[in-house]
Scaffold this motif. Structure first.
Motif, PDB file in Angstrom:
ATOM      1  N   ASP A 129       0.840  -1.199   0.000  1.00 21.29           N
ATOM      2  CA  ASP A 129       0.000   0.000   0.000  1.00 21.29           C
ATOM      3  C   ASP A 129       0.881   1.257   0.000  1.00 21.29           C
ATOM      4  O   ASP A 129       1.639   1.505   0.942  1.00 21.29           O
ATOM      5  N   LYS A 130       0.756   2.069  -1.034  1.00 18.93           N
ATOM      6  CA  LYS A 130       1.594   3.268  -1.168  1.00 18.93           C
ATOM      7  C   LYS A 130       1.369   4.254  -0.025  1.00 18.93           C
ATOM      8  O   LYS A 130       2.278   5.003   0.339  1.00 18.93           O
ATOM      9  N   LYS A 131       0.161   4.269   0.526  1.00 19.92           N
ATOM     10  CA  LYS A 131      -0.111   5.183   1.641  1.00 19.92           C
ATOM     11  C   LYS A 131       0.744   4.829   2.856  1.00 19.92           C
ATOM     12  O   LYS A 131       1.135   5.725   3.630  1.00 19.92           O
ATOM     13  N   LEU A 132       1.030   3.541   3.019  1.00 19.92           N
ATOM     14  CA  LEU A 132       1.876   3.129   4.140  1.00 19.92           C
ATOM     15  C   LEU A 132       3.328   3.496   3.894  1.00 19.92           C
ATOM     16  O   LEU A 132       4.072   3.780   4.840  1.00 19.92           O
ATOM     17  N   TRP A 133       3.765   3.475   2.653  1.00 16.91           N
ATOM     18  CA  TRP A 133       5.140   3.885   2.347  1.00 16.91           C
ATOM     19  C   TRP A 133       5.340   5.338   2.785  1.00 16.91           C
ATOM     20  O   TRP A 133       6.352   5.684   3.380  1.00 16.91           O
ATOM     21  N   MET A 178      10.617   2.358  -4.471  1.00 19.17           N
ATOM     22  CA  MET A 178       9.862   1.445  -3.607  1.00 19.17           C
ATOM     23  C   MET A 178       9.132   0.409  -4.458  1.00 19.17           C
ATOM     24  O   MET A 178       9.071  -0.777  -4.102  1.00 19.17           O
ATOM     25  N   GLN A 179       8.607   0.841  -5.577  1.00 15.31           N
ATOM     26  CA  GLN A 179       7.869  -0.069  -6.438  1.00 15.31           C
ATOM     27  C   GLN A 179       8.779  -1.159  -6.991  1.00 15.31           C
ATOM     28  O   GLN A 179       8.380  -2.321  -7.119  1.00 15.31           O
ATOM     29  N   SER A 180      10.010  -0.801  -7.316  1.00 12.44           N
ATOM     30  CA  SER A 180      10.946  -1.802  -7.827  1.00 12.44           C
ATOM     31  C   SER A 180      11.287  -2.833  -6.758  1.00 12.44           C
ATOM     32  O   SER A 180      11.465  -4.020  -7.053  1.00 12.44           O
ATOM     33  N   PHE A 181      11.373  -2.395  -5.495  1.00  9.16           N
ATOM     34  CA  PHE A 181      11.616  -3.340  -4.398  1.00  9.16           C
ATOM     35  C   PHE A 181      10.439  -4.305  -4.249  1.00  9.16           C
ATOM     36  O   PHE A 181      10.615  -5.493  -3.972  1.00  9.16           O
ATOM     37  N   ILE A 182       9.236  -3.784  -4.441  1.00 13.14           N
ATOM     38  CA  ILE A 182       8.030  -4.580  -4.274  1.00 13.14           C
ATOM     39  C   ILE A 182       7.986  -5.742  -5.262  1.00 13.14           C
ATOM     40  O   ILE A 182       7.605  -6.868  -4.917  1.00 13.14           O
ATOM     41  N   VAL A 183       8.392  -5.481  -6.497  1.00 12.83           N
ATOM     42  CA  VAL A 183       8.375  -6.522  -7.528  1.00 12.83           C
ATOM     43  C   VAL A 183       9.186  -7.728  -7.085  1.00 12.83           C
ATOM     44  O   VAL A 183       8.759  -8.878  -7.199  1.00 12.83           O
ATOM     45  N   GLU A 184      10.384  -7.481  -6.553  1.00 10.92           N
ATOM     46  CA  GLU A 184      11.233  -8.573  -6.072  1.00 10.92           C
ATOM     47  C   GLU A 184      10.669  -9.192  -4.803  1.00 10.92           C
ATOM     48  O   GLU A 184      10.685 -10.414  -4.632  1.00 10.92           O
ATOM     49  N   ALA A 185      10.170  -8.345  -3.903  1.00 15.14           N
ATOM     50  CA  ALA A 185       9.712  -8.837  -2.602  1.00 15.14           C
ATOM     51  C   ALA A 185       8.514  -9.769  -2.730  1.00 15.14           C
ATOM     52  O   ALA A 185       8.345 -10.689  -1.921  1.00 15.14           O
ATOM     53  N   LYS A 186       7.691  -9.566  -3.735  1.00 19.54           N
ATOM     54  CA  LYS A 186       6.536 -10.434  -3.925  1.00 19.54           C
ATOM     55  C   LYS A 186       6.937 -11.858  -4.310  1.00 19.54           C
ATOM     56  O   LYS A 186       6.151 -12.791  -4.145  1.00 19.54           O
ATOM     57  N   GLN A 187       8.151 -12.007  -4.796  1.00 23.43           N
ATOM     58  CA  GLN A 187       8.625 -13.316  -5.236  1.00 23.43           C
ATOM     59  C   GLN A 187       9.480 -14.024  -4.196  1.00 23.43           C
ATOM     60  O   GLN A 187       9.881 -15.168  -4.387  1.00 23.43           O
ATOM     61  N   SER A 188       9.785 -13.314  -3.086  1.00 22.60           N
ATOM     62  CA  SER A 188      10.717 -13.870  -2.104  1.00 22.60           C
ATOM     63  C   SER A 188      10.284 -13.522  -0.692  1.00 22.60           C
ATOM     64  O   SER A 188      10.232 -12.329  -0.342  1.00 22.60           O
ATOM     65  N   PRO A 189       9.973 -14.527   0.148  1.00 21.72           N
ATOM     66  CA  PRO A 189       9.600 -14.235   1.534  1.00 21.72           C
ATOM     67  C   PRO A 189      10.669 -13.452   2.285  1.00 21.72           C
ATOM     68  O   PRO A 189      10.350 -12.541   3.059  1.00 21.72           O
ATOM     69  N   SER A 190      11.934 -13.780   2.052  1.00 25.93           N
ATOM     70  CA  SER A 190      13.001 -13.079   2.766  1.00 25.93           C
ATOM     71  C   SER A 190      13.097 -11.620   2.328  1.00 25.93           C
ATOM     72  O   SER A 190      13.324 -10.729   3.149  1.00 25.93           O
ATOM     73  N   LYS A 191      12.894 -11.365   1.029  1.00 20.45           N
ATOM     74  CA  LYS A 191      12.943  -9.980   0.543  1.00 20.45           C
ATOM     75  C   LYS A 191      11.706  -9.200   0.994  1.00 20.45           C
ATOM     76  O   LYS A 191      11.767  -7.989   1.206  1.00 20.45           O
ATOM     77  N   LYS A 192      10.591  -9.901   1.137  1.00 21.82           N
ATOM     78  CA  LYS A 192       9.392  -9.246   1.668  1.00 21.82           C
ATOM     79  C   LYS A 192       9.639  -8.771   3.094  1.00 21.82           C
ATOM     80  O   LYS A 192       9.321  -7.618   3.440  1.00 21.82           O
ATOM     81  N   ILE A 193      10.211  -9.634   3.917  1.00 21.93           N
ATOM     82  CA  ILE A 193      10.517  -9.259   5.298  1.00 21.93           C
ATOM     83  C   ILE A 193      11.557  -8.142   5.330  1.00 21.93           C
ATOM     84  O   ILE A 193      11.451  -7.207   6.124  1.00 21.93           O
TER      85      ILE A 193
END
Length: 584
Positions: free
Chosen positions: A301-305, A321-336
């Motif tokens: 959620d962009k409002k939380l960013w 931030m959006q570029s980080f999100i793309v990777e984080a959605k594919q990796s639990p560790s990157k999401k955390i």
């Protein structure tokens, strides 16, 4: 109520009216600010806000310092409204009394916890350079503290050196020495200096500290140099200790300890008039929908960013931030990692087992520290049936003995550790505190005294009815044999997927349903925060001690005890088979 500083007053007014979306901790910091303004002039409040002193810091930054990297390189260091609130508070609040004709700041300690890329390093450097000369204190000894030499020469210290060397007004007055023997920034006319030092436990006694800026304290588990340097402020009446950090993964870290202390100040649980602090993050409610259920991908959620990052659209940008999100959605560790670094949320591993907020909800009741009050704590349970888990650990490690009582699922924790091993342990300061408080007992020497632990378990068994003690069969030693000889029922519990998967699942589900009461035992809570989970191809789970963040012995013992307690409820269970089958 206003301070006269336009940007500071603007920010506080917008926050208080809900015009700027911030978390509860920022709101509480602003509420505290307004409350303090209302107390000026009252006998019990010996402080006032000095507009000129605050403005002097901002004037110094804007007229002497420049941005040194990124899209704003070469531009004057003009601060944002949220920074006017933070640093205006630190430098504006003063004591009513003078010390030898010198104004004295109210806040001697500052704790600033913000996500990455929100200007921590440049502001740490700016404050250090200001304290070196412009603060007007002769012979100012200023330091940056870091975990290692690499960090010490980077972060705030690096920012300070570059800004000094790039400043037309400062580079002739200040001397930057890059030699290892005398590394630092020097202002010889005032006998002042700014040096980087590490958190290695070397003697740093004899210092009179005017400013100290511990950097990224999320990585610190050894508090020795911090406490040593803090003691160096005793003879410095106008000193400032300013810690800056992002959230991390270690709940034994200095930063986490400071955050919990600051939260108590902001909530009013602790009265500390000399510590200022602010935490930029999100609220727990931001993760949930209107029905209280966890929203999928709430962290996208962009409002939380924007809420967590006060420098959004200044040094933190949506595209990045959006570029980080793309990777984080594919990796639990990157999401955390994204949630920790960019939303400032503490996590305890790359993939949470039982989230802290869920775990904490199972600490509804309070009891005395168990290890100092064993008989008194056990007395209300006299004669009651319970199941135990025993994790012996190695000869120089933790031993955990956990009781879970039938029907109520109330959990009592017994922990032992060899006394002489504490100084060399990660998080030794916290472990010492738990020993002093009575949550951990020590045995003499540098090895675990199993005879002492065995005698304690026998005494416990005389007060409560221990139906079974589950233990790791691969760590069987004489204690197990002796306890069996005493008539206690011991059950070997495999640590592989077949045995541990139902234990891991069962404990998790009972915690999530708030069926267990663990009395907020701090050692057990810490061990829960360290848990790492390993899965097999079929999705079965077990605890992974090799990849755990730190000790998890108590959680393993609790899972075994809980598993046996819940199995006992199933009247169709074949107990003899369960006790003799050789699995894993």
């Amino acid at each position: 109520m206003k301070t006269g500083l336009e940007k500071l007053d603007f920010y506080c007014e917008k926050v208080s009216k809900g015009k700027i979306n911030v978390c509860r901790w920022v709101k509480l910091a602003v509420e505290r600010h307004y409350f303090d303004l209302s107390r000026i002039g009252k006998k019990e409040f010996p402080y006032y806000f000095d507009q000129d002193k605050a403005e002097w810091f901002f004037y110094f930054c804007e007229n002497n310092l420049q941005h040194y990297e990124g899209v704003m390189v070469g531009q004057p260091l003009i601060l944002e409204p949220w920074q006017w609130f933070v640093y205006g508070s630190i430098f504006g609040w003063q004591k009513n009394e003078l010390f030898r004709g010198m104004l004295i700041r109210r806040f001697r300690n500052a704790i600033i916890i913000v996500p990455k890329k929100n200007g921590k390093s440049i502001m740490s450097g700016a404050v250090a350079v200001f304290m070196l000369k412009a603060d007007g204190y002769p012979g100012a000894q200023c330091y940056t503290l870091a975990k290692n030499q690499t960090h010490a020469k980077d972060l705030g210290y690096r920012a300070a050196t570059i800004m000094v060397e790039n400043s037309p007004t400062l580079r002739d007055d200040y001397k930057v020495n890059r030699g290892a023997a005398s590394l630092g920034i020097y202002y010889d006319d005032n006998n002042s200096f700014y040096k980087p030092i590490t958190s290695k436990p070397e003697s740093e006694d004899g210092r009179n500290v005017h400013f100290c800026g511990p950097d990224e304290t999320k990585d610190w588990t050894d508090f020795e140099i911090y406490e040593t340097m803090k003691s160096g402020t005793v003879n410095a009446p106008n000193s400032l200790f300013m810690s800056t950090t992002t959230a991390g993964f270690d709940l034994l870290s200095l930063a986490y300890d400071q955050q919990k202390y600051l939260e108590k100040i902001l909530k009013g649980d602790i009265k500390d008039e000399t510590t200022f602090g602010v935490i930029y993050t999100i609220d727990e409610s931001d993760k949930k929908d209107k029905n209280g259920k966890l929203k999928e991908n709430w962290w996208c959620d962009k409002k939380l960013w924007r809420k967590a990052n006060p420098n959004f659209d200044v040094s933190v940008f949506e595209d990045s931030m959006q570029s980080f999100i793309v990777e984080a959605k594919q990796s639990p560790s990157k999401k955390i990692a994204f949630q920790t670094k960019h939303l400032n949320i503490w996590h305890t591993s790359s993939e949470d087992y039982i989230p802290e907020e869920k775990w904490n909800k199972c600490g509804r009741k309070k009891i005395l520290p168990v290890m100092k009050n064993i008989e008194e704590v056990l007395e209300p349970y006299r004669g009651r049936r319970c199941f135990a888990g025993l994790d012996l650990g190695s000869v120089s490690d933790f031993t955990s003995f956990i009781l879970e009582f039938e029907d109520s699922y109330e959990v009592l924790c017994f922990f032992w550790i060899p006394r002489d091993t504490i100084p060399d342990r990660k998080g030794s300061e916290m472990i010492r505190a738990w020993v002093e408080q009575g949550h951990i007992a020590t045995t003499d020497g540098d090895w675990t005294d199993h005879d002492h632990i065995e005698e304690t378990i026998k005494k416990i068994a005389q007060i409560v009815e221990i139906v079974e003690i589950a233990y790791d069969r691969y760590r069987m030693d004489q204690m197990v044999t002796h306890l069996i000889d005493e008539g206690l029922e011991l059950v070997g519990f495999g640590q592989g997927y077949v045995s541990m998967n139902p234990a891991v699942d069962g404990l998790e589900n009972s915690i999530l349903r708030q069926e267990i009461e663990h009395f907020s035992n701090p050692v057990l809570s810490w061990m829960n925060s360290n848990v790492a989970i390993k899965k097999d191809p079929a999705g079965n789970r077990k605890y992974d001690k090799d990849k755990a963040h730190d000790k998890i012995d108590g959680i393993v013992a609790l899972a075994m005890a809980h598993n046996r307690a819940t199995l006992n409820e199933d009247e169709t269970s074949d107990w003899s088979e369960l006790k003799t089958i050789d699995i894993d």
